[in-house]
Scaffold this active site. Sequence first.
Site, mmCIF file in Angstrom:
data_model
loop_
_atom_site.group_PDB
_atom_site.id
_atom_site.type_symbol
_atom_site.label_atom_id
_atom_site.label_comp_id
_atom_site.label_asym_id
_atom_site.label_seq_id
_atom_site.Cartn_x
_atom_site.Cartn_y
_atom_site.Cartn_z
ATOM 1 N N PRO A 1 2.511 3.221 -2.012
ATOM 2 C CA PRO A 1 2.559 4.391 -2.992
ATOM 3 C C PRO A 1 0.965 4.903 -2.830
ATOM 4 O O PRO A 1 0.876 6.256 -2.939
ATOM 5 C CB PRO A 1 2.479 3.545 -4.607
ATOM 6 N N TYR A 2 -0.023 4.369 -2.692
ATOM 7 C CA TYR A 2 -1.272 4.529 -2.170
ATOM 8 C C TYR A 2 -1.678 5.482 -0.940
ATOM 9 O O TYR A 2 -1.880 6.596 -0.884
ATOM 10 C CB TYR A 2 -2.231 3.624 -2.252
ATOM 11 N N VAL A 3 -0.536 4.914 0.150
ATOM 12 C CA VAL A 3 -0.305 5.626 1.469
ATOM 13 C C VAL A 3 0.428 7.103 1.232
ATOM 14 O O VAL A 3 -0.190 7.968 1.743
ATOM 15 C CB VAL A 3 0.230 4.695 2.362
ATOM 16 N N THR B 1 0.115 9.098 -1.139
ATOM 17 C CA THR B 1 -0.657 10.257 -1.465
ATOM 18 C C THR B 1 -1.745 10.431 -0.590
ATOM 19 O O THR B 1 -2.283 11.725 -0.702
ATOM 20 C CB THR B 1 -1.447 9.550 -3.044
ATOM 21 N N TYR C 1 0.690 -1.331 -0.122
ATOM 22 C CA TYR C 1 -0.167 -0.089 0.126
ATOM 23 C C TYR C 1 0.828 1.133 0.118
ATOM 24 O O TYR C 1 0.184 2.668 0.130
ATOM 25 C CB TYR C 1 -0.958 0.026 1.128
#
Length: 247
Positions: A155-157, A159, A153
């Site tokens: 890369p998502y985190v 952002t 997670y």
Amino acid sequence: MPTSTPTTRVALVTGGSGGIGAALAQRLATDGYAVAVHYAGNRAKADDLVAGITSTGGRAIAVGGDVADEVAMTAAFDEVESTFGGLDVVVHTAGVMVLGPVADYGLDDFDRMVRTNLRGTFVVAQQATRRVRSGGAIVLFSTSVTRTQFPTYGPYVATKAAVEGLTLVLARELRGKDVTVNTVAPGPTATPLFLDGKDEQTVERLAQAVPLERLGQPVDIAETVAFLAGPARWVNGQTIFTNGGLA
């Protein structure tokens, strides 16, 4: 001419055509808000939701556009104000999630997430700070994975953690305007965004990680947003982890 009375509260929900956004739009309409349902690519779903709200006596419109495009979002906000006479609540749920380990992650996917999740949040928040009336609320979205730190997670985190930081600053920049700014950070919630690409065992494992031993439902998140949008006038500059107790 505006279709609302001066006392009607007006809400714009980005990403409102499905998942959590649709539940939020329906809940706010039930609470008496005139609702603008934003969509990026699926006008039909947004129109269906609007039709459902208006069929029960509510007021709703669909507005479209890329959340990261400042021209499109300016037009969307203009349309909401033109139709309903003002804007009191902006709930920004629109986002994308592509999982993968940092070492192997494609930068094209990362750039796409940054554009939607980070730039899109900034563009919408910027418009909201200029438009939301006194007594209103801005509600942004993060994720509980900023705290649980699940692998893949990252890369998502990255952002979403930025959204939490923006919330702290924006709440202070709006001093004196009587507008609250908060972020909701859902845990595992049964939406297409969460379920996509996960097998049944993974979904069950994540559900069992929650002390309540189930996935969240969009209506669970809607309860928190409805609180922040209306009665929670003393909650400001906070990230609310709406996740059933997920540690």
